[in-house]
Design a protein around this motif. Structure first.
Motif, PDB file in Angstrom:
ATOM      1  N   VAL A  86      39.242  41.766  31.766  1.00  0.00           N
ATOM      2  CA  VAL A  86      40.254  42.300  32.794  1.00  0.00           C
ATOM      3  C   VAL A  86      39.531  41.961  34.104  1.00  0.00           C
ATOM      4  O   VAL A  86      39.867  41.615  35.329  1.00  0.00           O
ATOM      5  N   VAL A  87      38.079  42.320  34.145  1.00  0.00           N
ATOM      6  CA  VAL A  87      37.103  42.022  35.212  1.00  0.00           C
ATOM      7  C   VAL A  87      37.403  40.475  35.691  1.00  0.00           C
ATOM      8  O   VAL A  87      37.286  40.356  37.010  1.00  0.00           O
ATOM      9  N   GLU A  88      37.065  39.176  34.742  1.00  0.00           N
ATOM     10  CA  GLU A  88      37.325  38.214  35.186  1.00  0.00           C
ATOM     11  C   GLU A  88      38.762  37.680  35.731  1.00  0.00           C
ATOM     12  O   GLU A  88      38.899  36.963  36.428  1.00  0.00           O
ATOM     13  N   GLY A  89      39.905  38.439  34.789  1.00  0.00           N
ATOM     14  CA  GLY A  89      41.013  38.168  35.567  1.00  0.00           C
ATOM     15  C   GLY A  89      41.510  38.844  36.852  1.00  0.00           C
ATOM     16  O   GLY A  89      41.945  38.122  37.759  1.00  0.00           O
ATOM     17  N   GLY A 134      54.013  47.778  28.211  1.00  0.00           N
ATOM     18  CA  GLY A 134      52.632  47.365  28.064  1.00  0.00           C
ATOM     19  C   GLY A 134      51.644  48.387  27.812  1.00  0.00           C
ATOM     20  O   GLY A 134      50.753  48.649  27.241  1.00  0.00           O
ATOM     21  N   ARG A 135      51.908  49.647  28.867  1.00  0.00           N
ATOM     22  CA  ARG A 135      51.039  50.635  28.976  1.00  0.00           C
ATOM     23  C   ARG A 135      51.304  51.510  27.471  1.00  0.00           C
ATOM     24  O   ARG A 135      50.051  51.727  27.007  1.00  0.00           O
ATOM     25  N   MET A 136      52.476  51.449  27.098  1.00  0.00           N
ATOM     26  CA  MET A 136      52.667  52.309  25.909  1.00  0.00           C
ATOM     27  C   MET A 136      52.161  51.691  24.630  1.00  0.00           C
ATOM     28  O   MET A 136      51.248  52.192  24.072  1.00  0.00           O
ATOM     29  N   ALA A 137      52.260  50.424  24.480  1.00  0.00           N
ATOM     30  CA  ALA A 137      51.859  49.752  23.344  1.00  0.00           C
ATOM     31  C   ALA A 137      50.197  49.613  23.280  1.00  0.00           C
ATOM     32  O   ALA A 137      49.575  49.896  22.467  1.00  0.00           O
ATOM     33  N   LEU A 138      49.682  49.421  24.479  1.00  0.00           N
ATOM     34  CA  LEU A 138      48.173  48.960  24.679  1.00  0.00           C
ATOM     35  C   LEU A 138      47.373  50.442  24.622  1.00  0.00           C
ATOM     36  O   LEU A 138      46.335  50.621  24.002  1.00  0.00           O
ATOM     37  N   LYS A 170      43.900  43.832  48.920  1.00  0.00           N
ATOM     38  CA  LYS A 170      43.904  45.307  48.454  1.00  0.00           C
ATOM     39  C   LYS A 170      44.937  45.782  47.692  1.00  0.00           C
ATOM     40  O   LYS A 170      45.052  46.584  46.541  1.00  0.00           O
ATOM     41  N   LEU A 171      45.952  45.887  48.567  1.00  0.00           N
ATOM     42  CA  LEU A 171      47.262  46.512  48.298  1.00  0.00           C
ATOM     43  C   LEU A 171      47.845  45.866  46.852  1.00  0.00           C
ATOM     44  O   LEU A 171      48.524  46.643  45.998  1.00  0.00           O
ATOM     45  N   LEU A 172      47.458  44.478  46.586  1.00  0.00           N
ATOM     46  CA  LEU A 172      48.277  44.001  45.418  1.00  0.00           C
ATOM     47  C   LEU A 172      47.341  44.510  44.054  1.00  0.00           C
ATOM     48  O   LEU A 172      48.067  44.364  42.972  1.00  0.00           O
ATOM     49  N   PHE A 173      46.539  45.122  44.256  1.00  0.00           N
ATOM     50  CA  PHE A 173      45.473  45.878  43.138  1.00  0.00           C
ATOM     51  C   PHE A 173      46.366  47.101  42.850  1.00  0.00           C
ATOM     52  O   PHE A 173      45.724  47.831  41.850  1.00  0.00           O
ATOM     53  N   SER A 174      47.289  47.691  43.586  1.00  0.00           N
ATOM     54  CA  SER A 174      47.861  48.978  43.393  1.00  0.00           C
ATOM     55  C   SER A 174      48.449  49.384  42.177  1.00  0.00           C
ATOM     56  O   SER A 174      48.813  50.660  41.859  1.00  0.00           O
ATOM     57  N   ARG A 175      49.041  48.249  41.433  1.00  0.00           N
ATOM     58  CA  ARG A 175      49.829  48.448  40.545  1.00  0.00           C
ATOM     59  C   ARG A 175      48.570  48.157  39.095  1.00  0.00           C
ATOM     60  O   ARG A 175      48.852  48.533  38.033  1.00  0.00           O
ATOM     61  N   ILE A 176      47.724  47.510  39.395  1.00  0.00           N
ATOM     62  CA  ILE A 176      46.698  47.031  38.174  1.00  0.00           C
ATOM     63  C   ILE A 176      45.833  48.131  37.913  1.00  0.00           C
ATOM     64  O   ILE A 176      45.629  48.498  36.640  1.00  0.00           O
ATOM     65  N   VAL A 177      45.089  48.613  38.905  1.00  0.00           N
ATOM     66  CA  VAL A 177      43.972  49.643  38.629  1.00  0.00           C
ATOM     67  C   VAL A 177      44.513  50.787  37.894  1.00  0.00           C
ATOM     68  O   VAL A 177      44.056  51.418  36.803  1.00  0.00           O
ATOM     69  N   PRO A 178      45.576  51.537  38.404  1.00  0.00           N
ATOM     70  CA  PRO A 178      46.014  52.721  37.722  1.00  0.00           C
ATOM     71  C   PRO A 178      46.517  52.282  36.475  1.00  0.00           C
ATOM     72  O   PRO A 178      46.327  53.164  35.264  1.00  0.00           O
ATOM     73  N   CYS A 179      47.000  51.153  35.988  1.00  0.00           N
ATOM     74  CA  CYS A 179      47.546  50.824  34.671  1.00  0.00           C
ATOM     75  C   CYS A 179      46.284  50.529  33.772  1.00  0.00           C
ATOM     76  O   CYS A 179      46.338  51.134  32.543  1.00  0.00           O
ATOM     77  N   SER A 199      43.289  34.455  20.174  1.00  0.00           N
ATOM     78  CA  SER A 199      44.074  34.732  19.046  1.00  0.00           C
ATOM     79  C   SER A 199      44.283  36.083  18.793  1.00  0.00           C
ATOM     80  O   SER A 199      45.298  36.395  18.003  1.00  0.00           O
ATOM     81  N   ARG A 200      43.837  37.105  19.579  1.00  0.00           N
ATOM     82  CA  ARG A 200      43.951  38.590  19.479  1.00  0.00           C
ATOM     83  C   ARG A 200      45.543  38.726  20.012  1.00  0.00           C
ATOM     84  O   ARG A 200      45.784  38.345  21.098  1.00  0.00           O
ATOM     85  N   TRP A 201      46.276  39.647  19.149  1.00  0.00           N
ATOM     86  CA  TRP A 201      47.677  39.731  19.416  1.00  0.00           C
ATOM     87  C   TRP A 201      47.888  40.760  20.665  1.00  0.00           C
ATOM     88  O   TRP A 201      49.116  40.475  21.165  1.00  0.00           O
ATOM     89  N   ASP A 202      46.916  41.640  21.293  1.00  0.00           N
ATOM     90  CA  ASP A 202      47.305  42.380  22.097  1.00  0.00           C
ATOM     91  C   ASP A 202      46.942  41.502  23.446  1.00  0.00           C
ATOM     92  O   ASP A 202      47.284  42.024  24.595  1.00  0.00           O
ATOM     93  N   MET A 203      46.223  40.508  23.485  1.00  0.00           N
ATOM     94  CA  MET A 203      45.970  39.960  24.679  1.00  0.00           C
ATOM     95  C   MET A 203      47.101  39.490  25.577  1.00  0.00           C
ATOM     96  O   MET A 203      47.045  39.220  26.884  1.00  0.00           O
ATOM     97  N   PRO A 204      48.069  38.790  25.183  1.00  0.00           N
ATOM     98  CA  PRO A 204      49.372  38.744  26.122  1.00  0.00           C
ATOM     99  C   PRO A 204      49.736  39.691  26.788  1.00  0.00           C
ATOM    100  O   PRO A 204      50.245  39.738  27.814  1.00  0.00           O
ATOM    101  N   TYR A 205      49.934  40.845  26.004  1.00  0.00           N
ATOM    102  CA  TYR A 205      49.907  42.163  26.815  1.00  0.00           C
ATOM    103  C   TYR A 205      49.185  42.463  27.894  1.00  0.00           C
ATOM    104  O   TYR A 205      49.643  42.460  28.971  1.00  0.00           O
ATOM    105  N   LEU A 206      47.728  42.197  27.621  1.00  0.00           N
ATOM    106  CA  LEU A 206      46.958  42.623  28.585  1.00  0.00           C
ATOM    107  C   LEU A 206      46.735  41.603  29.811  1.00  0.00           C
ATOM    108  O   LEU A 206      46.904  42.070  31.031  1.00  0.00           O
ATOM    109  N   GLY A 207      47.185  40.304  29.320  1.00  0.00           N
ATOM    110  CA  GLY A 207      46.988  39.295  30.567  1.00  0.00           C
ATOM    111  C   GLY A 207      48.199  39.350  31.246  1.00  0.00           C
ATOM    112  O   GLY A 207      47.916  39.192  32.365  1.00  0.00           O
TER     113      GLY A 207
END
Length: 379
Positions: free
Chosen positions: A249-252, A226-230, A291-300, A175-183
């Motif tokens: 994020v860990v579970e995701g 997403g980066r700016m808003a969050l 491993k390479l597939l996390f190259s965009r997630i971790v820095p974000c 129900s939290r409005w920011d979760m669609p951003y994060l997910g």
């Protein structure tokens, strides 16, 4: 042909209903907004394009080698199961893998479209609603394109992967409005961007390269949004609230890592589930790919302020912590440049072809004039 007739394994039902929670929010302030988000909104309007026109759908695709990726990328490569396969079996396996990958892209884009629409509904600020409205259209276009590629060029579709569906459900039920951003903006879109980029940069097939390059140009804007808003919002949260989001994020991230196994494909070729999982874990190529597939997630994640001890330890366990120092802005700028360069190359080639046709027509006309003049003199 209806999609249900093309599924390798049919879904249980034609629809998936996720109970919605949370409030729809209206804002009565129409003139004020964050300059950066409004600039992204303007860019989102300026960069709209038609997938039926910008992409050259006349390009031929061999469904048994649709992506041109090396066989070593498949976890079964080099195993006793691979040795037992005929060349025809291996060709069919390539088709199934390409279908599975692009099917997950398709389902993810539909999920992104629904989440973007949810952000329009639930975000408290009008500038965020404005941008998300353009993103909803972007994601609809992406789903259209991936669906068309699967229907017209591959002729085979896979159902949504269980782990992707689980992450989409967790994101939409919150129900939290920011979760669609994060997910979606951070996890699903971040992983998708990396996957798109790996194929875009390795394929020698022009049609999938066009599709991926143009989709990535849009996705670069979405992740920036997403980066700016969050980042702005998470500065206001308590430590407890930040820890809750880090747990998500860990579970995701673990779910997304498990999504990349592709075991369903191998099971369709008669390989037992336990063996498909073992092959996935032992595949050196697939480990590097994951491993390479996390190259965009971790820095974000680091950029938006979710960098607690447990989250960092999770990235250590996944072997991706060092990716937190990657230059995300550089990667996004490269995505933009590649799409623009591809457009320039295509338009230049089309212009050369058009000019060649004009010159040929002029030569034919001149030759006809000479012939006519000769006939007149002969009379």
């Amino acid at each position: 042909m209806p999609t249900f007739d093309m599924y390798a394994d049919g879904p249980d039902a034609p629809h998936w209903e996720v109970p919605a929670s949370g409030a729809a929010r209206f804002s009565w302030e129409y003139d004020d907004g964050r300059e950066r988000l409004l600039a992204l909104y303007q860019k989102g309007k300026d960069k709209q394009w038609d997938g039926a026109r910008r992409i050259d759908w006349g390009l031929e695709v061999d469904p048994y080698d649709a992506l041109g990726t090396p066989d070593e990328a498949m976890s079964v490569y080099g195993s006793r199961y691979w040795a037992m396969m005929s060349e025809r079996d291996r060709a069919e396996l390539r088709r199934h893998y390409a279908s599975w990958q692009f099917s997950q892209f398709l389902h993810g884009e539909q999920g992104a479209m629904v989440c973007a629409a949810r952000i329009v509904e639930s975000a408290p600020d009008l500038d965020a609603k404005f941008f998300s409205a353009t993103q909803t259209m972007d994601e609809a276009r992406h789903a259209e394109i991936y669906g068309r590629f699967l229907h017209e060029k591959i002729g085979l579709v896979y159902p949504v992967d269980d782990t992707l569906q689980a992450l989409l459900g967790d994101t939409l039920r919150d129900s939290r409005w920011d979760m669609p951003y994060l997910g979606m903006q951070v996890l699903v879109e971040g992983l998708a961007l990396a996957a798109f980029g790996l194929i875009r940069d390795t394929t020698d097939k022009p049609l999938p390269r066009q599709i991926l390059a143009y989709v990535m140009q849009d996705e670069a804007r979405h992740v920036a949004f997403g980066r700016m808003a969050l980042r702005d919002y998470y500065r206001q949260l308590t430590d407890a609230e930040l820890r809750e989001r880090e747990e998500f994020v860990v579970e995701g991230c673990h779910l997304m890592r498990d999504r990349l196994r592709g075991t369903q494909v191998l099971e369709n070729f008669g390989i037992p589930r336990a063996e498909t999982e073992r092959l996935s874990e032992e595949s050196g190529g697939l480990r590097l790919f994951r491993k390479l597939l996390f190259s965009r997630i971790v820095p974000c994640v680091k950029d938006i302020g979710l960098w607690g001890r447990r989250l960092q330890q999770a990235y250590v366990d996944l072997g991706v912590l060092e990716l937190g120092d990657s230059d995300l802005d550089l990667l996004m700028n490269q995505d933009e440049e590649i799409a623009e360069r591809l457009d320039a190359e295509r338009f230049a080639a089309e212009e050369r072809e058009r000019m060649a046709e004009i010159h040929a027509t002029v030569r034919e006309g001149a030759a006809g004039d000479v012939q006519a003049d000769g006939e007149d003199r002969a009379r």
